[in-house]
Design an enzyme around this catalytic site. Structure first.
Site, mmCIF file in Angstrom:
data_model
loop_
_atom_site.group_PDB
_atom_site.id
_atom_site.type_symbol
_atom_site.label_atom_id
_atom_site.label_comp_id
_atom_site.label_asym_id
_atom_site.label_seq_id
_atom_site.Cartn_x
_atom_site.Cartn_y
_atom_site.Cartn_z
ATOM 1 N N SER A 142 3.906 4.371 3.239
ATOM 2 C CA SER A 142 3.755 2.712 2.076
ATOM 3 C C SER A 142 4.292 1.481 2.522
ATOM 4 O O SER A 142 5.041 2.023 4.102
ATOM 5 C CB SER A 142 4.341 2.927 1.201
ATOM 6 O OG SER A 142 5.672 2.580 0.487
ATOM 7 N N LYS A 143 3.741 0.809 2.694
ATOM 8 C CA LYS A 143 4.210 -0.442 3.504
ATOM 9 C C LYS A 143 4.005 -1.711 2.540
ATOM 10 O O LYS A 143 3.066 -2.059 2.143
ATOM 11 C CB LYS A 143 3.393 -0.868 4.950
ATOM 12 C CG LYS A 143 4.501 -1.969 5.049
ATOM 13 C CD LYS A 143 5.539 -0.737 6.658
ATOM 14 C CE LYS A 143 6.034 -1.725 7.540
ATOM 15 N NZ LYS A 143 7.537 -0.927 8.662
ATOM 16 N N GLY A 144 4.637 -3.462 2.394
ATOM 17 C CA GLY A 144 4.937 -3.949 1.976
ATOM 18 C C GLY A 144 4.771 -4.830 2.953
ATOM 19 O O GLY A 144 5.428 -5.211 3.999
ATOM 20 N N ASP B 232 12.516 -4.464 6.217
ATOM 21 C CA ASP B 232 11.461 -4.250 8.239
ATOM 22 C C ASP B 232 12.012 -6.640 8.173
ATOM 23 O O ASP B 232 13.180 -6.517 8.122
ATOM 24 C CB ASP B 232 10.197 -3.883 7.664
ATOM 25 C CG ASP B 232 9.438 -3.369 8.850
ATOM 26 O OD1 ASP B 232 10.175 -4.258 10.590
ATOM 27 O OD2 ASP B 232 8.466 -2.983 8.935
ATOM 28 N N ASN C 88 1.015 -1.075 0.038
ATOM 29 C CA ASN C 88 -0.176 0.306 0.195
ATOM 30 C C ASN C 88 0.899 1.056 0.056
ATOM 31 O O ASN C 88 1.821 1.464 0.687
ATOM 32 C CB ASN C 88 -0.469 0.288 1.321
ATOM 33 C CG ASN C 88 -2.153 -0.705 0.861
ATOM 34 O OD1 ASN C 88 -2.141 -1.435 0.323
ATOM 35 N ND2 ASN C 88 -2.898 -0.102 2.065
#
Length: 569
Positions: free
Chosen positions: A76-78, A135, A25
């Site tokens: 954002s992040k995955g 991360d 996102n």
């Protein structure tokens, strides 16, 4: 899925493989955020993680959007969920994890790079710059592969595609960048809420996240570095176990675990007081598992720092366990070193029912994203040999900048909290939203303004002023030629927005109509520059009989001179 209260962010991406599902996102065309692997230990846990994967990636990317307030990139992040219970062999599990990272990265590049591999049909027609950061469970070889792959696929400036590179990057764990910011907020909160001077008075802390972890381990090191014996860490819990000692866990032993990269269950029990305990949380050890799981609620301390652990650990169903039978919290102050450890409902109830003061994650751990942004900019402005030649000085300048930005927000946060009703997380979000409002307004206003335009040239120094000093000295003159134009617009907007809000507070910005915000921000910038010149002249001037008042006058001008001199606010 999306609702009116939680709209769909720009760029929702879903990727599916034989053994993994992935979501990504983002909230702006230019965005950055961490990529994490989730590896459940059993089928039941996998089922739970599958049902909440979208909520997790949305919550993390939203938290990222709030904390990215000081940088050009949006949030954002995955999240990649690996079906590890279906992979019994440990070697195959490792292979599946690394393969999933590769598949995810290639799929993401398919969407943003036009090359011979992807069959991209672009209806949007604008450049989309996405930057990743490591991360949970992303390893150095993943970073190297992703950067090399981005170069092969034709991604512009592939060295900037992922941060925390081993050589020409800032390894977050090595330099403790996120923890440096967490410590600043902890310091401000200690002095403001608990009325303690940590250099002179003792205080107690409990931490989730092991001494081998990035945020928790470095926080331990930094707290001991800055406060010595005054800091008593009375408990630590991580994925492998728990250690507790009301007299404080031995400093040297915790630092040994940090430097050796070992989890808390390796704590030497001979270093405990008679009241201390260390237990493993390995499968089958029910006492260790129960003590570890109940740790945040049960152990008493002045401050609780969740610096690791799964999202939503304290939530709407269990928040009451944080309070005793008299409604007193196990810790009156929480500084969220980990993202979304507490749900909004839990924060609200802890504040209203237990008067728990919570420094929200989007403030407390923002320094990691600022560091990643500094690395993105360094990758654009410097070659690898140039970066390596100045890396030690550059690292120190980045740390100085991190502490400065953390203190600016921390002091504004508690100032707003003292003067107006509301919980601390409420003001944390309002600070982020106020900065985002100005950022978006200025970005929109500059959308069709070319670099040759006088307005663009007038604002361009904002980018250089917000670079780490060494980077600005060595490569500040390359900004116009090395930064993509849209990145320059975003960098100008975010720098001006954070300057305005940190200097003048949130209420000034909130009161402005959106259509006037950019125009008034530009006017403020001009007046601020003028005021800086006046202050400089005043500091070098002999005021004669009024000399004794110079400091007060200068302080007043610094605090409100620019705003006072304008009649548009």
């Amino acid at each position: 899925g999306p609702t009116a209260e939680r709209p769909l962010p720009f760029g929702v991406f879903f990727c599916h493989g034989r053994h993994f599902n992935a979501f990504h996102n983002r909230f702006r065309d230019i965005a950055r955020g961490g990529l994490r692997l989730v590896t459940p230990q059993n089928s039941d846990q996998y089922a739970v993680e599958s049902t909440r994967q979208y909520d997790e990636v949305y919550g993390l990317s939203y938290a990222q959007q709030l904390k990215n307030k000081d940088i050009p990139e949006g949030g954002s992040k995955g999240v990649i969920l690996i079906n590890t219970p279906a992979i019994p062999d440990s070697n195959n599990k490792v292979f599946a994890m690394r393969k999933s990272v590769k598949a995810f990265s290639d799929a993401l590049l398919d969407l943003i790079v036009k090359d011979s591999v992807s069959k991209l049909v672009d209806f949007y027609g604008k450049d989309e710059l996405i930057y990743l950061g490591p991360d949970e469970q992303i390893i150095p070889s993943d970073i190297e592969w992703i950067i090399n792959r981005a170069g092969q696929r034709g991604y512009p400036l592939p060295a900037a595609f992922m941060s925390s590179k081993k050589d020409d990057g800032f390894n977050h764990k090595e330099f403790g960048v996120t923890s440096e910011g967490v410590k600043v907020y902890l310091d401000v909160a200690l002095r403001t809420v608990l009325k303690k001077v940590p250099e002179k008075e003792s205080f107690t802390v409990k931490i989730t996240g092991g001494p081998d972890g990035d945020v928790a381990g470095n926080l331990i090191r930094i707290l001991f570095r800055d406060y010595g014996a005054n800091c008593k860490i009375v408990g630590i819990a991580d994925g492998f176990g728990v250690a507790e000692d009301p007299n404080g866990l031995d400093h040297d032993e915790l630092l040994r675990l940090f430097y050796e990269g070992k989890s808390i269950d390796h704590f030497n029990k001979t270093k405990l007081s008679t009241e201390g305990v260390v237990l493993s949380a390995a499968p089958g050890n029910e006492e260790g598992i129960n003590r570890r799981n109940s740790f945040p609620f049960r152990v008493k301390s002045d401050i609780f720092v969740p610096a690791g652990g799964r999202p939503n650990t304290i939530n709407g169903e269990n928040w009451h366990k944080f309070l005793d039978e008299n409604g007193k919290p196990s810790s009156p102050l929480i500084v969220e070193g980990a993202n979304i450890f507490n749900t909004p409902e839990a924060r609200k109830n802890l504040f209203e029912k237990g008067n728990v003061i919570i420094v929200k994650d989007s403030s407390a751990n923002k320094c990691g994203v600022i560091t990643s942004s500094c690395e993105v900019m360094s990758s654009m402005l410097l070659s690898k040999p140039e970066f390596m030649a100045i890396k030690p000085e550059l690292v120190e300048d980045v740390l100085v900048r991190l502490r400065h930005l953390a203190r600016l927000e921390g002091e504004l946060l508690f100032k707003e909290y003292r003067n107006y009703p509301g919980a601390l997380p409420h003001f944390s979000e309002r600070i982020s939203m106020a900065i985002a409002k100005v950022t978006d307004a200025v970005t929109d206003a500059l959308a069709n303004v070319e670099p040759s335009d006088p307005l663009f040239q007038e604002l361009l120094p904002l980018i250089r002023e917000n670079l780490p000093k060494k980077l600005a000295d060595v490569a500040g003159d390359r900004i116009a030629s090395r930064f993509p134009v849209q990145y320059q617009r975003n960098a100008i907007a975010s720098a001006l927005a954070s300057q305005l809000v940190y200097q003048e507070g949130i209420h000034l910005v909130e009161a402005q109509p959106y259509e006037k915000t950019a125009e008034r921000a530009f006017a403020y910038y001009r007046e601020h520059k003028k005021m800086q010149g006046i202050i400089g002249d005043l500091e070098n001037m002999n005021l004669g009989a009024a000399e004794k008042h110079k400091g007060v006058i200068v302080d007043i001008l610094k605090r409100g001179g620019a705003r006072t001199s304008l009649d548009i606010f």
